[in-house]
Write a protein that holds these residues in place. Structure first.
Motif, PDB file in Angstrom:
ATOM      1  N   HIS A   1     -18.992 -48.458  31.504  1.00  0.00           N
ATOM      2  CA  HIS A   1     -17.644 -48.023  31.131  1.00  0.00           C
ATOM      3  C   HIS A   1     -16.871 -49.047  30.321  1.00  0.00           C
ATOM      4  N   VAL A   2     -17.567 -50.137  29.950  1.00  0.00           N
ATOM      5  CA  VAL A   2     -16.976 -51.058  28.983  1.00  0.00           C
ATOM      6  C   VAL A   2     -16.972 -50.377  27.611  1.00  0.00           C
ATOM      7  N   PHE A   3     -17.878 -49.425  27.427  1.00  0.00           N
ATOM      8  CA  PHE A   3     -18.059 -48.780  26.124  1.00  0.00           C
ATOM      9  C   PHE A   3     -17.333 -47.444  26.082  1.00  0.00           C
ATOM     10  N   GLU A   4     -16.523 -47.290  25.026  1.00  0.00           N
ATOM     11  CA  GLU A   4     -15.931 -45.974  24.820  1.00  0.00           C
ATOM     12  C   GLU A   4     -16.984 -45.079  24.181  1.00  0.00           C
TER      13      GLU A   4
ATOM     14  N   ASP B   1     -10.255 -47.265  33.177  1.00  0.00           N
ATOM     15  CA  ASP B   1      -9.810 -45.895  33.360  1.00  0.00           C
ATOM     16  C   ASP B   1      -9.559 -45.133  32.073  1.00  0.00           C
ATOM     17  N   ALA B   2      -9.321 -45.845  30.977  1.00  0.00           N
ATOM     18  CA  ALA B   2      -8.854 -45.133  29.776  1.00  0.00           C
ATOM     19  C   ALA B   2      -9.513 -45.674  28.518  1.00  0.00           C
TER      20      ALA B   2
ATOM     21  N   GLU C   1     -11.879 -49.616  24.565  1.00  0.00           N
ATOM     22  CA  GLU C   1     -12.025 -50.006  23.151  1.00  0.00           C
ATOM     23  C   GLU C   1     -11.755 -51.500  22.964  1.00  0.00           C
ATOM     24  N   ARG C   2     -10.781 -52.035  23.711  1.00  0.00           N
ATOM     25  CA  ARG C   2     -10.504 -53.491  23.621  1.00  0.00           C
ATOM     26  C   ARG C   2     -11.722 -54.275  24.090  1.00  0.00           C
ATOM     27  N   SER C   3     -12.330 -53.803  25.193  1.00  0.00           N
ATOM     28  CA  SER C   3     -13.501 -54.499  25.748  1.00  0.00           C
ATOM     29  C   SER C   3     -14.687 -54.401  24.790  1.00  0.00           C
TER      30      SER C   3
END
Lengths: 378, 43
Positions: A104-107, A343-344, A349-351
């Motif tokens: 979930h680090v990846f959008e 969560d969002a 996207e920042r990560s």
């Protein structure tokens, strides 16, 4: 002279009756032919599956053909690892392993790949091998499938709960593997845990029969109605957080952090060995501290510090670079859904951007080394 | 006709029993393992 239809039916009735009687008698009578024939047919079907379900066929088919549902990341990861094993090692590649926290680090991991490729200026493959609950030892099993001469970056996502040497947990997945793969890692783990060694049969299907039996109905249906689509974000994101997930967040994932009060050396040693082995092959390794709710370090400062120190020490020892997402992507409480999941879209996207930057730098180091070797040779 | 009826009965039995045996075999393996296969992990 024409016969009437009534006379014709009367003439056929006894023949049909004889046929039915013969059929019924043959069905009721025990027969060695039927017993042998049935056994032979079952064996032939079994043999057909053994011959049909090969790693080459799995790797060549869409991931969704082997998945139980759109969230069956274990089948996805198994297929992707087999693809990675068969891919051209001379092409630059990025491999990501870790648990759902890393996933979930990846959008959008395809967008991540395209961004990295554009900045590096040559084709880059991405093998996305993060799956729910993946332990460090499962990550090592996946990385055993890197092809000879692999040229690229390995991202090892870690969070405190998945680098714990938990014998019951390890025995559980060694008995019933979540991934349809075996390697040196699983063999040596079985040995260390005093478990019976598992002989390899020479057949991929037989070696991984539990994994594939659990998906047998889905595979047949997928071949009839088409492969499952792949859901980028797991159920843990698409459904409301469970009471357990909320409890973990609010207690700072207490039971997992307590392990780091004294333990953790086993995980740290495994990480050091794994990163050293990869670095020795010229692979760039990024050890990623995957996102962690701020409650975790706040409620367990000593345990968190020990976790960080052990992991950083192992990464340094293995020649890996550490990526601290919480600090570099400025992850705050509202960014988290529970203790470990972003969560969002925005925090993801920042990560992703932070990780892309470090991945590009690592790939450029590989390109620079290759250019240096070419320069020396000419 | 009689021979055909017998042959048909035996063939159908082989097909049905063979298929049932194969399904039973795969069910047996799945029951032994699938219940314990941790398909979905929350974290």
């Amino acid at each position: 002279m024409a016969t009437s239809p009534t006379v014709g039916a009367e003439a056929e009735a006894p023949a049909l009756a004889r046929f039915w009687r013969a059929f019924r008698d043959a069905t009721a009578k025990p027969s060695l032919t039927v017993v042998c024939g049935s056994l032979l047919l079952a064996a032939l079907q079994f043999g057909a599956v053994v011959l049909w379900l090969t790693p080459d066929r799995i790797a060549a088919s869409p991931h969704g053909a082997w998945m139980n549902d759109p969230w069956d990341y274990y089948a996805y990861v198994t297929t992707e690892a087999l693809r990675m094993q068969r891919a051209d090692p001379s092409e630059l590649a990025v491999v990501v392993v870790g648990s759902s926290s890393t996933r979930h680090v990846f959008e959008d991991h395809e967008a991540f790949r395209a961004r990295v490729e554009e900045q590096v200026g040559e084709p880059v493959r991405l093998h996305f091998l993060a799956s729910g609950g993946q332990t460090l030892w499962e990550s090592a099993l996946l990385l055993d499938h890197l092809p000879e001469g692999f040229r690229g970056v390995v991202v090892i996502g870690l969070h405190p709960g998945r680098a714990i040497w938990d014998e019951a947990d390890l025995r559980g997945w060694l008995d019933n593997p979540r991934l349809g793969l075996r390697s040196e890692t699983t063999a040596s783990l079985r040995d260390r845990l005093g478990m019976e060694p598992r002989e390899t049969t020479g057949s991929y299907f037989l070696d991984n029969i539990a994994f594939w039996s659990a998906r047998r109905t889905a595979i047949v249906l997928n071949w009839i109605r088409g492969p499952h689509r792949y859901e980028r974000h797991g159920r843990e994101i698409s459904e409301p957080p469970s009471a357990y997930a909320i409890q973990l967040r609010d207690t700072g994932a207490a039971e997992r952090m307590l392990h780091w009060r004294e333990g953790g050396e086993e995980g740290a040693r495994t990480l050091a060995e794994l990163t050293s082995r990869l670095s020795a092959r010229g692979i760039e390794v990024l050890v990623l501290f995957s996102p962690l709710h701020p409650n975790v370090p706040r409620l367990h400062p000593a345990e968190f510090r020990r976790f960080r120190d052990l992991v950083e020490g192992s990464a340094r020892q293995g020649g890996a670079h550490v990526v601290d997402l919480n600090a570099r992507a400025h992850l705050e409480e509202p960014d988290f859904r529970d203790a470990f999941h972003l969560d969002a879209r925005d925090p993801r996207e920042r990560s992703e951007a932070v990780l892309a930057q470090d991945t590009v730098e690592a790939l450029r180091r590989i390109q620079a080394r290759a250019a240096g070797r070419r320069g020396a040779a000419s | 006709m009689i021979r055909f009826a017998r042959a048909l009965a035996v063939t159908l039995q082989i097909l049905i029993l063979g298929e049932l045996l194969f399904i039973a075999w795969s069910e047996m393996i799945a029951l032994q393992t699938a219940a314990r296969v941790f398909l979905y992990a929350e974290f």
